[in-house]
Design a protein around this motif. Structure first.
Motif, PDB file in Angstrom:
ATOM      1  N   PHE A   1       2.617   1.612  -3.576  1.00 20.15           N
ATOM      2  CA  PHE A   1       1.787   1.918  -4.724  1.00 20.15           C
ATOM      3  C   PHE A   1       0.943   3.178  -4.545  1.00 20.15           C
ATOM      4  O   PHE A   1       0.766   3.935  -5.491  1.00 20.15           O
ATOM      5  CB  PHE A   1       0.881   0.734  -5.072  1.00 20.15           C
ATOM      6  CG  PHE A   1       1.626  -0.383  -5.726  1.00 20.15           C
ATOM      7  CD1 PHE A   1       2.182  -0.222  -6.976  1.00 20.15           C
ATOM      8  CD2 PHE A   1       1.785  -1.593  -5.076  1.00 20.15           C
ATOM      9  CE1 PHE A   1       2.880  -1.249  -7.589  1.00 20.15           C
ATOM     10  CE2 PHE A   1       2.476  -2.629  -5.679  1.00 20.15           C
ATOM     11  CZ  PHE A   1       3.030  -2.460  -6.931  1.00 20.15           C
ATOM     12  N   PHE A   2       0.435   3.418  -3.371  1.00 20.42           N
ATOM     13  CA  PHE A   2      -0.471   4.546  -3.196  1.00 20.42           C
ATOM     14  C   PHE A   2       0.211   5.775  -2.613  1.00 20.42           C
ATOM     15  O   PHE A   2      -0.144   6.890  -2.925  1.00 20.42           O
ATOM     16  CB  PHE A   2      -1.668   4.134  -2.336  1.00 20.42           C
ATOM     17  CG  PHE A   2      -2.512   3.090  -2.986  1.00 20.42           C
ATOM     18  CD1 PHE A   2      -3.270   3.390  -4.100  1.00 20.42           C
ATOM     19  CD2 PHE A   2      -2.544   1.801  -2.505  1.00 20.42           C
ATOM     20  CE1 PHE A   2      -4.057   2.435  -4.710  1.00 20.42           C
ATOM     21  CE2 PHE A   2      -3.327   0.830  -3.103  1.00 20.42           C
ATOM     22  CZ  PHE A   2      -4.078   1.148  -4.212  1.00 20.42           C
ATOM     23  N   LYS A   3       1.144   5.587  -1.721  1.00 23.68           N
ATOM     24  CA  LYS A   3       1.979   6.653  -1.153  1.00 23.68           C
ATOM     25  C   LYS A   3       1.173   7.769  -0.486  1.00 23.68           C
ATOM     26  O   LYS A   3       1.631   8.893  -0.391  1.00 23.68           O
ATOM     27  CB  LYS A   3       2.897   7.243  -2.214  1.00 23.68           C
ATOM     28  CG  LYS A   3       3.865   6.243  -2.770  1.00 23.68           C
ATOM     29  CD  LYS A   3       4.749   6.843  -3.820  1.00 23.68           C
ATOM     30  CE  LYS A   3       5.640   5.765  -4.386  1.00 23.68           C
ATOM     31  NZ  LYS A   3       6.336   6.149  -5.554  1.00 23.68           N
ATOM     32  N   ARG A   4      -0.001   7.481  -0.028  1.00 26.83           N
ATOM     33  CA  ARG A   4      -0.807   8.476   0.669  1.00 26.83           C
ATOM     34  C   ARG A   4      -1.234   7.901   2.005  1.00 26.83           C
ATOM     35  O   ARG A   4      -1.486   6.703   2.140  1.00 26.83           O
ATOM     36  CB  ARG A   4      -2.043   8.837  -0.158  1.00 26.83           C
ATOM     37  CG  ARG A   4      -1.672   9.578  -1.423  1.00 26.83           C
ATOM     38  CD  ARG A   4      -2.851   9.903  -2.278  1.00 26.83           C
ATOM     39  NE  ARG A   4      -4.002  10.345  -1.501  1.00 26.83           N
ATOM     40  CZ  ARG A   4      -5.136  10.714  -2.019  1.00 26.83           C
ATOM     41  NH1 ARG A   4      -5.295  10.699  -3.317  1.00 26.83           N
ATOM     42  NH2 ARG A   4      -6.140  11.086  -1.271  1.00 26.83           N
TER      43      ARG A   4
ATOM     44  N   TYR B   1      -7.120   3.403   5.099  1.00 27.33           N
ATOM     45  CA  TYR B   1      -8.164   2.556   4.518  1.00 27.33           C
ATOM     46  C   TYR B   1      -7.726   1.091   4.468  1.00 27.33           C
ATOM     47  O   TYR B   1      -8.521   0.193   4.718  1.00 27.33           O
ATOM     48  CB  TYR B   1      -8.539   3.032   3.113  1.00 27.33           C
ATOM     49  CG  TYR B   1      -9.407   4.263   3.098  1.00 27.33           C
ATOM     50  CD1 TYR B   1     -10.567   4.336   3.854  1.00 27.33           C
ATOM     51  CD2 TYR B   1      -9.071   5.369   2.328  1.00 27.33           C
ATOM     52  CE1 TYR B   1     -11.366   5.462   3.843  1.00 27.33           C
ATOM     53  CE2 TYR B   1      -9.857   6.500   2.302  1.00 27.33           C
ATOM     54  CZ  TYR B   1     -11.001   6.538   3.063  1.00 27.33           C
ATOM     55  OH  TYR B   1     -11.788   7.647   3.050  1.00 27.33           O
ATOM     56  N   SER B   2      -6.467   0.851   4.127  1.00 24.56           N
ATOM     57  CA  SER B   2      -6.006  -0.539   4.054  1.00 24.56           C
ATOM     58  C   SER B   2      -6.012  -1.205   5.428  1.00 24.56           C
ATOM     59  O   SER B   2      -6.370  -2.382   5.553  1.00 24.56           O
ATOM     60  CB  SER B   2      -4.621  -0.623   3.426  1.00 24.56           C
ATOM     61  OG  SER B   2      -3.658  -0.032   4.264  1.00 24.56           O
TER      62      SER B   2
ATOM     63  N   ASP C   1      -4.023   8.397   3.645  1.00 24.16           N
ATOM     64  CA  ASP C   1      -5.396   7.909   3.690  1.00 24.16           C
ATOM     65  C   ASP C   1      -5.508   6.505   3.090  1.00 24.16           C
ATOM     66  O   ASP C   1      -6.316   5.696   3.549  1.00 24.16           O
ATOM     67  CB  ASP C   1      -6.366   8.880   3.021  1.00 24.16           C
ATOM     68  CG  ASP C   1      -6.063   9.149   1.563  1.00 24.16           C
ATOM     69  OD1 ASP C   1      -4.945   8.837   1.113  1.00 24.16           O
ATOM     70  OD2 ASP C   1      -6.955   9.684   0.873  1.00 24.16           O
ATOM     71  N   SER C   2      -4.682   6.175   2.113  1.00 19.64           N
ATOM     72  CA  SER C   2      -4.667   4.807   1.574  1.00 19.64           C
ATOM     73  C   SER C   2      -4.202   3.816   2.631  1.00 19.64           C
ATOM     74  O   SER C   2      -4.729   2.711   2.740  1.00 19.64           O
ATOM     75  CB  SER C   2      -3.751   4.721   0.359  1.00 19.64           C
ATOM     76  OG  SER C   2      -4.209   5.560  -0.665  1.00 19.64           O
ATOM     77  N   PHE C   3      -3.219   4.217   3.410  1.00 17.39           N
ATOM     78  CA  PHE C   3      -2.736   3.376   4.508  1.00 17.39           C
ATOM     79  C   PHE C   3      -3.835   3.154   5.535  1.00 17.39           C
ATOM     80  O   PHE C   3      -4.065   2.028   5.982  1.00 17.39           O
ATOM     81  CB  PHE C   3      -1.516   4.027   5.158  1.00 17.39           C
ATOM     82  CG  PHE C   3      -1.068   3.354   6.414  1.00 17.39           C
ATOM     83  CD1 PHE C   3      -0.422   2.133   6.380  1.00 17.39           C
ATOM     84  CD2 PHE C   3      -1.304   3.943   7.645  1.00 17.39           C
ATOM     85  CE1 PHE C   3      -0.010   1.503   7.536  1.00 17.39           C
ATOM     86  CE2 PHE C   3      -0.899   3.328   8.812  1.00 17.39           C
ATOM     87  CZ  PHE C   3      -0.256   2.111   8.757  1.00 17.39           C
TER      88      PHE C   3
ATOM     89  N   VAL D   1       0.838  -1.206   0.000  1.00 17.45           N
ATOM     90  CA  VAL D   1       0.000   0.000   0.000  1.00 17.45           C
ATOM     91  C   VAL D   1       0.868   1.250   0.000  1.00 17.45           C
ATOM     92  O   VAL D   1       0.608   2.197  -0.748  1.00 17.45           O
ATOM     93  CB  VAL D   1      -0.962  -0.009   1.212  1.00 17.45           C
ATOM     94  CG1 VAL D   1      -1.614   1.341   1.396  1.00 17.45           C
ATOM     95  CG2 VAL D   1      -2.020  -1.074   1.027  1.00 17.45           C
ATOM     96  N   ILE D   2       1.919   1.257   0.813  1.00 18.42           N
ATOM     97  CA  ILE D   2       2.797   2.429   0.874  1.00 18.42           C
ATOM     98  C   ILE D   2       3.522   2.633  -0.458  1.00 18.42           C
ATOM     99  O   ILE D   2       3.654   3.762  -0.932  1.00 18.42           O
ATOM    100  CB  ILE D   2       3.791   2.289   2.050  1.00 18.42           C
ATOM    101  CG1 ILE D   2       3.049   2.430   3.370  1.00 18.42           C
ATOM    102  CG2 ILE D   2       4.893   3.334   1.953  1.00 18.42           C
ATOM    103  CD1 ILE D   2       3.891   2.125   4.591  1.00 18.42           C
TER     104      ILE D   2
END
Length: 104
Positions: free
Chosen positions: A18-21, A27-28, A23-25, A15-16
């Motif tokens: 590919f998304f680097k945000r 949500y995951s 909020d993505s962390f 997640v870190i």
């Protein structure tokens, strides 16, 4: 076995990367927690012993159980509070989404 810890760390790293945000962390982490709790419910309420044993052997009940299994003392307390803080942030994201959609 370290299967649960390895899976959680790999998921966080993916997640870190590919998304680097942040909020993505968040949500995951929420998705993993909800998924583990659903599997725990299935394990406890399904009539098939083989499936229950498989889920119980390889998958933890929730993220707190992973934290408790691999840490102790002050590190355990810090990790638990960090996870609670992440869940509070997740809740705030969900509330913001509902307010923006005018569902409340």
């Amino acid at each position: 076995m370290y299967i649960d810890l390895i899976l959680l760390v790999v998921l966080i790293l993916v997640v870190i990367m590919f998304f680097k945000r942040f909020d993505s962390f968040v949500y995951s982490m929420a998705i993993v927690e909800i998924f583990l709790r659903i599997l725990t419910f299935i394990k406890d309420n399904i009539g098939l012993k083989d499936v229950s044993n498989l889920i119980g052997k390889y998958l933890p009940e929730n993220i707190f159980s992973i934290i408790n299994r691999y840490s102790s003392g002050i590190v355990n307390t810090i990790l638990k509070w960090a996870f609670v803080f992440i869940m509070i942030i997740f809740l705030s994201y969900i509330i913001k989404i509902f307010i923006k959609k005018k569902k409340i």
